[in-house]
Design a protein around this motif. Structure first.
Motif, PDB file in Angstrom:
ATOM      1  N   THR A 143      23.325  38.590 -74.724  1.00  0.00           N
ATOM      2  CA  THR A 143      23.065  38.260 -76.121  1.00  0.00           C
ATOM      3  C   THR A 143      22.489  36.855 -76.246  1.00  0.00           C
ATOM      4  O   THR A 143      21.540  36.623 -77.013  1.00  0.00           O
TER       5      THR A 143
ATOM      6  N   LYS B 103      29.069  35.800 -80.387  1.00  0.00           N
ATOM      7  CA  LYS B 103      30.459  36.181 -80.591  1.00  0.00           C
ATOM      8  C   LYS B 103      30.535  37.688 -80.801  1.00  0.00           C
ATOM      9  O   LYS B 103      29.718  38.252 -81.532  1.00  0.00           O
ATOM     10  N   PRO B 104      31.508  38.355 -80.172  1.00  0.00           N
ATOM     11  CA  PRO B 104      31.626  39.811 -80.359  1.00  0.00           C
ATOM     12  C   PRO B 104      31.949  40.140 -81.806  1.00  0.00           C
ATOM     13  O   PRO B 104      32.733  39.441 -82.453  1.00  0.00           O
TER      14      PRO B 104
ATOM     15  N   SER C 269      37.042  34.478 -79.964  1.00  0.00           N
ATOM     16  CA  SER C 269      36.160  33.433 -80.485  1.00  0.00           C
ATOM     17  C   SER C 269      36.845  32.498 -81.473  1.00  0.00           C
ATOM     18  O   SER C 269      36.208  31.616 -82.036  1.00  0.00           O
TER      19      SER C 269
ATOM     20  N   ASN D 178      34.631  33.710 -76.005  1.00  0.00           N
ATOM     21  CA  ASN D 178      33.771  34.683 -76.700  1.00  0.00           C
ATOM     22  C   ASN D 178      33.426  35.893 -75.832  1.00  0.00           C
ATOM     23  O   ASN D 178      32.268  36.283 -75.714  1.00  0.00           O
ATOM     24  N   THR D 179      34.445  36.520 -75.252  1.00  0.00           N
ATOM     25  CA  THR D 179      34.179  37.694 -74.423  1.00  0.00           C
ATOM     26  C   THR D 179      34.738  38.988 -74.997  1.00  0.00           C
ATOM     27  O   THR D 179      34.286  40.070 -74.623  1.00  0.00           O
TER      28      THR D 179
ATOM     29  N   ARG E  91      27.944  39.017 -73.440  1.00  0.00           N
ATOM     30  CA  ARG E  91      27.725  37.748 -74.153  1.00  0.00           C
ATOM     31  C   ARG E  91      26.493  37.024 -73.620  1.00  0.00           C
ATOM     32  O   ARG E  91      25.655  36.538 -74.389  1.00  0.00           O
TER      33      ARG E  91
ATOM     34  N   TRP F 130      26.905  42.070 -81.284  1.00  0.00           N
ATOM     35  CA  TRP F 130      27.309  40.663 -81.233  1.00  0.00           C
ATOM     36  C   TRP F 130      26.712  39.883 -82.390  1.00  0.00           C
ATOM     37  O   TRP F 130      25.596  40.178 -82.853  1.00  0.00           O
TER      38      TRP F 130
END
Length: 344
Positions: free
Chosen positions: A178, A199-200, A111, A128-129, A175, A208
């Motif tokens: 979420t 974002k993780p 991210s 963002n993974t 993601r 998240w």
């Protein structure tokens, strides 16, 4: 991503196409070339603390720089070790290119933001993974790489690459779950987000950080995406308005320019620290994902000359309370969570 992960991923890809007799040296080339793009952190200035932010993950991480960066790695590594191991320069360049080429794509999975298409655009790509540090991602690759090296069997390296692709794919699904929960939460609050991102959190793809922007505020929440989705309502903060929040700051000052540089780096997610009027925080990152304890910020000075840069500060919230709050989310402690089975 951390240097270890970058290195072992680069080594795995190089080994996956290597002949048995070159498997060890191919892994070494991939390892070193896979870490090489992060040498951009050496671009720094004592007078301009934000210079490294502009150059980190910039030209060395561009997809268009891979032929050049890998060639430079190959020239150095071939002279150092490649010749002695019987490699042709073409082989040295191939193994270097495979290692170097993994770096930017892996960084883009995090991210932080990576300028994949520099110099044609300075847009920072962040998919963002996965988290920038995640043992669940790194350890299987490391173990498979060790087996590939010890057994002289490139199939272990190929399985490592398969895992390297599979895990971010799972992260993409997490993601998106979420984000779906975030839109439902915003709707329940009667908010209409201008943008919404997930974002993780640190070292996992289970919990998240959810951020969405309304006209005047950023809203920060946490979401645990397991068998069911659990929401951890968080905090909100006013978006930075320089003329309103910093009326004393001259429009033509270097500090004003630095705020805009920091805004670009932070993808616009900046706000005035509630605890310090002279600190501007990046609201995207915190140890506890539904809190505003930023991991980095810039520091202004009301007495600075017009040509003086801002300061840059990092913050490490490692208090027992923060660690416990994060672990409660990670393990889904019920009393802190608001179960949302309807968004599962």
């Amino acid at each position: 991503m951390d240097p270890l992960t970058q290195g072992v991923l680069g080594a795995s890809l190089s080994q996956s196409v290597s002949k048995k007799q070159h498997l060890v040296i191919a892994g070494l080339f991939g390892l070193l070339a896979g870490m090489a793009p992060d040498l951009d952190v050496l671009i720094r200035s004592e007078s301009d603390p934000l210079l490294f932010l502009e150059f980190h993950r910039q030209f060395t991480h561009s997809l268009f720089f891979i032929p050049i960066g890998s060639f430079l790695c190959a020239v150095f590594l071939h002279q150092l070790i490649g010749k002695r191991q019987g490699l042709t320069f073409k082989q040295s360049w191939l193994y270097s290119a495979l290692g170097y080429g993994t770096h930017a794509l892996l960084d883009a999975c995090t991210s932080y933001g990576t300028q994949l298409l520099w110099p044609f655009t300075n847009e920072r790509f962040a998919w963002n993974t996965i988290s920038a540090i995640d043992p669940a991602y790194t350890l299987p690759i490391l173990i498979l790489l060790a087996f590939a090296t010890l057994k002289r069997n490139s199939w272990f390296a190929r399985f490592a690459i398969l895992w390297a692709i599979t895990y971010p794919t799972i992260g993409m699904i997490q993601r998106d779950r979420t984000i779906e929960a975030g839109w439902q939460l915003a709707n329940e609050r009667q908010h209409v987000p201008m943008r919404l991102e997930a974002k993780p959190s640190f070292a996992n793809i289970l919990v998240w950080k959810l951020i969405y922007e309304t006209e005047n505020h950023y809203h920060i929440d946490a979401v645990r995406v397991g068998r069911v989705v659990k929401l951890y309502p968080g905090e909100s903060i006013s978006k930075l308005d320089v003329s309103r929040d910093l009326p004393w700051l001259a429009a033509n000052s270097q500090q004003t320019k630095d705020i805009e540089r920091f805004r670009h780096f932070s993808n616009g997610y900046i706000a005035q620290d509630p605890a310090d009027d002279l600190r501007i925080i990046d609201v995207r990152y915190s140890i506890v994902p539904n809190q505003l304890n930023a991991l980095w910020s810039i520091k202004l000075s009301s007495s600075a000359a017009v040509d003086v840069h801002v300061g840059y500060e990092t913050h490490r919230d490692s208090s027992p309370a923060s660690r416990q709050a994060f672990l409660d989310m990670l393990f889904g402690v019920e009393q802190l969570a608001q179960k949302q089975s309807s968004v599962d």
